[in-house]
Design a protein around this motif. Sequence first.
Motif, PDB file in Angstrom:
ATOM      1  N   GLY A   1       0.834  -1.208   0.000  1.00 25.48           N
ATOM      2  CA  GLY A   1       0.000   0.000   0.000  1.00 25.48           C
ATOM      3  C   GLY A   1       0.864   1.251   0.000  1.00 25.48           C
ATOM      4  N   LEU A   2       1.907   1.224   0.808  1.00 27.71           N
ATOM      5  CA  LEU A   2       2.816   2.377   0.862  1.00 27.71           C
ATOM      6  C   LEU A   2       3.477   2.603  -0.490  1.00 27.71           C
ATOM      7  CD1 LEU A   2       4.541   4.463   2.458  1.00 27.71           C
ATOM      8  CD2 LEU A   2       6.169   2.618   2.811  1.00 27.71           C
TER       9      LEU A   2
ATOM     10  N   LYS B   1      -8.300  -3.465  -1.261  1.00 26.13           N
ATOM     11  CA  LYS B   1      -7.039  -3.609  -1.976  1.00 26.13           C
ATOM     12  C   LYS B   1      -7.279  -3.959  -3.438  1.00 26.13           C
ATOM     13  CE  LYS B   1      -3.072  -3.476  -0.062  1.00 26.13           C
ATOM     14  NZ  LYS B   1      -2.749  -2.182   0.516  1.00 26.13           N
ATOM     15  N   SER B   2      -8.321  -4.715  -3.723  1.00 27.67           N
ATOM     16  CA  SER B   2      -8.515  -5.214  -5.077  1.00 27.67           C
ATOM     17  C   SER B   2      -9.432  -4.319  -5.903  1.00 27.67           C
ATOM     18  CB  SER B   2      -9.082  -6.633  -5.045  1.00 27.67           C
ATOM     19  OG  SER B   2      -8.086  -7.521  -4.631  1.00 27.67           O
ATOM     20  N   GLY B   3      -9.824  -3.186  -5.363  1.00 25.59           N
ATOM     21  CA  GLY B   3     -10.624  -2.253  -6.139  1.00 25.59           C
ATOM     22  C   GLY B   3     -11.973  -2.817  -6.552  1.00 25.59           C
ATOM     23  N   GLN B   4     -12.659  -3.465  -5.620  1.00 20.64           N
ATOM     24  CA  GLN B   4     -13.991  -3.973  -5.928  1.00 20.64           C
ATOM     25  C   GLN B   4     -15.034  -3.033  -5.336  1.00 20.64           C
ATOM     26  OE1 GLN B   4     -14.389  -7.291  -7.712  1.00 20.64           O
ATOM     27  NE2 GLN B   4     -12.528  -6.187  -8.191  1.00 20.64           N
ATOM     28  N   LEU B   5     -16.266  -3.206  -5.775  1.00 17.42           N
ATOM     29  CA  LEU B   5     -17.361  -2.422  -5.218  1.00 17.42           C
ATOM     30  C   LEU B   5     -17.378  -2.596  -3.708  1.00 17.42           C
ATOM     31  CD1 LEU B   5     -20.439  -3.071  -7.530  1.00 17.42           C
ATOM     32  CD2 LEU B   5     -19.291  -0.905  -7.157  1.00 17.42           C
ATOM     33  N   PRO B   6     -17.597  -1.623  -2.900  1.00 13.97           N
ATOM     34  CA  PRO B   6     -17.817  -0.223  -3.271  1.00 13.97           C
ATOM     35  C   PRO B   6     -16.557   0.629  -3.136  1.00 13.97           C
ATOM     36  CG  PRO B   6     -18.502  -0.593  -1.028  1.00 13.97           C
ATOM     37  CD  PRO B   6     -17.853  -1.870  -1.485  1.00 13.97           C
ATOM     38  N   LEU B   7     -15.398   0.013  -3.045  1.00 17.05           N
ATOM     39  CA  LEU B   7     -14.168   0.790  -2.826  1.00 17.05           C
ATOM     40  C   LEU B   7     -13.319   0.847  -4.097  1.00 17.05           C
ATOM     41  CD1 LEU B   7     -13.140  -0.489   0.727  1.00 17.05           C
ATOM     42  CD2 LEU B   7     -14.316   1.593   0.122  1.00 17.05           C
ATOM     43  N   GLN B   8     -13.952   0.757  -5.273  1.00 19.16           N
ATOM     44  CA  GLN B   8     -13.162   0.675  -6.499  1.00 19.16           C
ATOM     45  C   GLN B   8     -12.698   2.037  -6.998  1.00 19.16           C
ATOM     46  OE1 GLN B   8     -16.172   1.193  -6.360  1.00 19.16           O
ATOM     47  NE2 GLN B   8     -17.191   1.672  -8.253  1.00 19.16           N
ATOM     48  N   VAL B   9     -13.149   3.126  -6.355  1.00 19.46           N
ATOM     49  CA  VAL B   9     -12.954   4.452  -6.951  1.00 19.46           C
ATOM     50  C   VAL B   9     -11.496   4.867  -7.079  1.00 19.46           C
ATOM     51  CG1 VAL B   9     -15.183   5.423  -6.372  1.00 19.46           C
ATOM     52  CG2 VAL B   9     -13.376   5.415  -4.683  1.00 19.46           C
ATOM     53  N   TRP B  10     -10.630   4.264  -6.282  1.00 22.64           N
ATOM     54  CA  TRP B  10      -9.239   4.737  -6.306  1.00 22.64           C
ATOM     55  C   TRP B  10      -8.490   4.221  -7.520  1.00 22.64           C
ATOM     56  CZ3 TRP B  10      -5.072   1.395  -6.139  1.00 22.64           C
ATOM     57  CH2 TRP B  10      -5.339   0.071  -5.780  1.00 22.64           C
ATOM     58  N   LEU B  11      -8.881   3.056  -8.060  1.00 25.17           N
ATOM     59  CA  LEU B  11      -8.039   2.415  -9.071  1.00 25.17           C
ATOM     60  C   LEU B  11      -7.949   3.200 -10.383  1.00 25.17           C
ATOM     61  CD1 LEU B  11      -6.183   0.115  -9.530  1.00 25.17           C
ATOM     62  CD2 LEU B  11      -8.076  -1.335 -10.119  1.00 25.17           C
ATOM     63  N   PRO B  12      -9.064   3.712 -10.944  1.00 29.37           N
ATOM     64  CA  PRO B  12      -8.888   4.496 -12.177  1.00 29.37           C
ATOM     65  C   PRO B  12      -7.997   5.719 -11.972  1.00 29.37           C
ATOM     66  CG  PRO B  12     -11.166   3.870 -11.914  1.00 29.37           C
ATOM     67  CD  PRO B  12     -10.482   3.495 -10.649  1.00 29.37           C
ATOM     68  N   ASP B  13      -8.093   6.358 -10.812  1.00 26.95           N
ATOM     69  CA  ASP B  13      -7.249   7.528 -10.577  1.00 26.95           C
ATOM     70  C   ASP B  13      -5.795   7.147 -10.360  1.00 26.95           C
ATOM     71  OD1 ASP B  13      -9.459   8.957 -10.854  1.00 26.95           O
ATOM     72  OD2 ASP B  13      -9.562   9.753  -8.824  1.00 26.95           O
ATOM     73  N   ALA B  14      -5.568   5.893  -9.969  1.00 23.05           N
ATOM     74  CA  ALA B  14      -4.193   5.454  -9.725  1.00 23.05           C
ATOM     75  C   ALA B  14      -3.369   5.453 -10.999  1.00 23.05           C
ATOM     76  CB  ALA B  14      -4.188   4.064  -9.103  1.00 23.05           C
TER      77      ALA B  14
ATOM     78  N   ALA C   1      -2.272  -3.644 -11.862  1.00 21.44           N
ATOM     79  CA  ALA C   1      -2.877  -4.609 -12.783  1.00 21.44           C
ATOM     80  C   ALA C   1      -2.420  -6.014 -12.441  1.00 21.44           C
ATOM     81  CB  ALA C   1      -2.496  -4.261 -14.218  1.00 21.44           C
ATOM     82  N   ALA C   2      -1.103  -6.231 -12.405  1.00 20.01           N
ATOM     83  CA  ALA C   2      -0.633  -7.608 -12.338  1.00 20.01           C
ATOM     84  C   ALA C   2      -0.556  -8.145 -10.926  1.00 20.01           C
ATOM     85  CB  ALA C   2       0.743  -7.698 -13.002  1.00 20.01           C
ATOM     86  N   THR C   3      -0.089  -7.352  -9.982  1.00 17.47           N
ATOM     87  CA  THR C   3       0.173  -7.984  -8.681  1.00 17.47           C
ATOM     88  C   THR C   3      -0.653  -7.406  -7.536  1.00 17.47           C
ATOM     89  OG1 THR C   3       2.073  -6.555  -8.418  1.00 17.47           O
ATOM     90  CG2 THR C   3       2.471  -8.715  -9.308  1.00 17.47           C
ATOM     91  N   MET C   4      -0.378  -6.151  -7.122  1.00 11.97           N
ATOM     92  CA  MET C   4      -0.934  -5.729  -5.845  1.00 11.97           C
ATOM     93  C   MET C   4      -2.445  -5.824  -5.784  1.00 11.97           C
ATOM     94  SD  MET C   4      -0.914  -2.133  -3.835  1.00 11.97           S
ATOM     95  CE  MET C   4      -2.450  -1.574  -4.518  1.00 11.97           C
ATOM     96  N   VAL C   5      -3.115  -5.420  -6.850  1.00  9.58           N
ATOM     97  CA  VAL C   5      -4.574  -5.411  -6.769  1.00  9.58           C
ATOM     98  C   VAL C   5      -5.146  -6.828  -6.703  1.00  9.58           C
ATOM     99  CG1 VAL C   5      -5.010  -3.177  -7.816  1.00  9.58           C
ATOM    100  CG2 VAL C   5      -4.676  -5.146  -9.263  1.00  9.58           C
ATOM    101  N   THR C   6      -4.321  -7.820  -7.015  1.00 13.85           N
ATOM    102  CA  THR C   6      -4.827  -9.186  -6.872  1.00 13.85           C
ATOM    103  C   THR C   6      -4.584  -9.724  -5.465  1.00 13.85           C
ATOM    104  OG1 THR C   6      -2.759 -10.036  -7.713  1.00 13.85           O
ATOM    105  CG2 THR C   6      -4.513  -9.718  -9.304  1.00 13.85           C
TER     106      THR C   6
END
Lengths: 631, 102
Positions: free
Chosen positions: A150-151, A232-245, A258-263
């Motif tokens: 996360g850091l 962490k995986s950007g699923q509903l309802p906390l997905q809002v951060w991933l597009p801005d990332a 895409a490949a590692t952390m979000v999984t």
Amino acid sequence: MYELLWLVPALPCAGFLILALFGDRLPRRAAPFIGAGSVGFSALVSFLIAYRFFTAPPEGEHFSQVLWTWMNVEGFTCQFSLYLDALSLVMCLVVTGVGFLIHVYSAEYMIDDESYAKFFAYMNLFVAAMLMLVLGENMVLLYLGWEGVGLCSFLLIGFWYKNPANGRAAMKAFLTTRIGDTFMAIGLFLLFVQLGTLDIQEMMQRASQQWAVGSGVAVAAALLILGGAVGKSGQLPLQVWLPDAMAGPTPVSALIHAATMVTAGVYLIARTHVIFELAPSAQFLVAVVGAATLLLAGFAALAQRDIKRVLAYSTISQIGYMFLAMGVGAYAAGIFHLVTHAFFKALLFMASGAVIVALHHEQDMFKMGGLRKKLPVVFWTFLIGSMSLASLPIISSGFYSKDLILWSAFASEKGSKALWFAGFAGAFVTGIYTFRMVIMTFFGEEKTHVHVKPGWVMCLPLVILAICSTFGGLMEIPSSIYHFPLFTHFMESALPAAPIPHEGLEHAELMLQVIAVIAVLCGLSIAVVAFGVKPQIARAVVATPFGAKMRDLLFAGWGFDWLYDKILIQPFLRTARFNKDDFVDLIWNGIAALSRGVHSLLSETETGHVRWYAATLSVGALLALAIVVLL
Amino acid sequence: MASVPMEHALVLAAVLFALGLAGLLVRRNIIFMLMCLEIMFNAAGLAFVAAGARWAQADGQVMFMMILTVAAAEVAVGLALLLGFYHHFKTLDADAAEGMRG
């Protein structure tokens, strides 16, 4: 051989330390060698261990290595120990293998950046933390890696911090995932209090012994863990951060977002699957979250202009598939999709990064086009990745993994037709938005002049990942085509076998595959027609009032940002503004104001007129006398 | 000898004192203010004398002598101040010296 396991996370960590401490003093050319080299050697060790694991599996199909005692407080011991089984081995291979390719790619992509060494330092730290996450034997180590990634995500999203928007995106990602992390931390406390250990395997054993299926504690624990995974995986309802990332450099998007952390959320659920098995309602919720997310994100990807945002929404959507698999108990299928997704999504991101660099940092797809002839390597690899993302049959790895998930969602005991239909509709939408992206970027007339062509350092990882994206799926071939369940069989030692299909569904599998393939091909042809052959169709749809409204809604990602702004951020800011001067301070400030007021009142009587003093003196004396006489 | 009732003397003293006080508050000329102070001193002295006569005690007259001395000292200091005041402000208006307000 297994004793070398500690090297896997230690090498990237050493790379990070060298680059962080001496990065400024080292020659500039040394940074990519240290950065990519450390991950490369780590990948080499992982592959050697994997080879050993295949040929001579350790006793009990798992290996654990205690390095030292981390902390020893009364009644609680926490070892710094690594745990290797089929699941963590697969994760290790993905993290180090794909991670190495992305490091190599970054060596050219970031070459003009002033903080070249710092970039590799952060990337190495990320890989080390991710490896800690997947190899940690207890929840404390897992949590260490969890917070570490996360850091690094925060640091790398805001890597180009001189643009305030990037800093805001980094903050958004950090704060949003923090909500999930808090859930997870509470879940860990609950598990520790209830089960008395944080060692994952021990914990799972005790949970299955002590808790009844569907008991309240199990459901609560599963929901709290799900909260962490969702964040962490950007699923509903906390997905809002991933597009801005996507504000971060493109290799970061490829590796982390895409490949590692979000999984990691998918890994966490697979790791603690025993708890989810004990809480069927929570597991059903996992499937529902996955299905809803894959649909919403898939539709949102349809309306994006920024090529990286399309990929970001498609990542959310594909992780939704993994959650769906976890929810129906097809853990191996979910992990399989994780692996193939890591291949093709890293490929797509890196290829889009090559396009972005070639067009001098242009990310708007409406300004791209006709790049097929100018950037042939990028075009072909991007096309292969897109085919895998859209899961075109036989020739793409995404087909095998997504098909397995769809089949499990349909046939397993926890699955249902509705869940299958969500996945099926998602596959159709995926076909549309994927080929919309391909056509807008590479076909049509050229709109922006190609600035530089990617060198071989950037092309080589693309080619390798394109090969993986094509043939990676052959690890697992469905029985309807040719019975070859290598991957699920391999995972069986760590994860329970995929649910057995009901009797009499042998032909259904092939039929469902054909239906899914037709849906994908339909989506593909719609994209080709609406965006390639006759672009006026898409323009006409958007020109209608309803179409325009839909486009705006989808472009804003279903307005989740707007909603959270209205119900969370604005009220918070209002309260903060209202209470800007602390409420409690009113008392102390009031006392001060009172004495100041009385003071100024009294100082008014100091007129400097001696006659006035005499008058007040005599009035005072008169009053004193009156009091003495009258009372 | 028909003695004057004490009440009359005290009323006269009170009237004198009030007149002096009123003059002190009303007049702005420092000389007049000093004169008003003298009237108030003498009002107080009259009250002492009347009281001494009423109880046939010498203390009242002793106190009057005391007041006379104090008044003499007061006038000495007061006139000195007055001279200094006039020298400084070129006026005898007490309100001119208001520089030390609030």
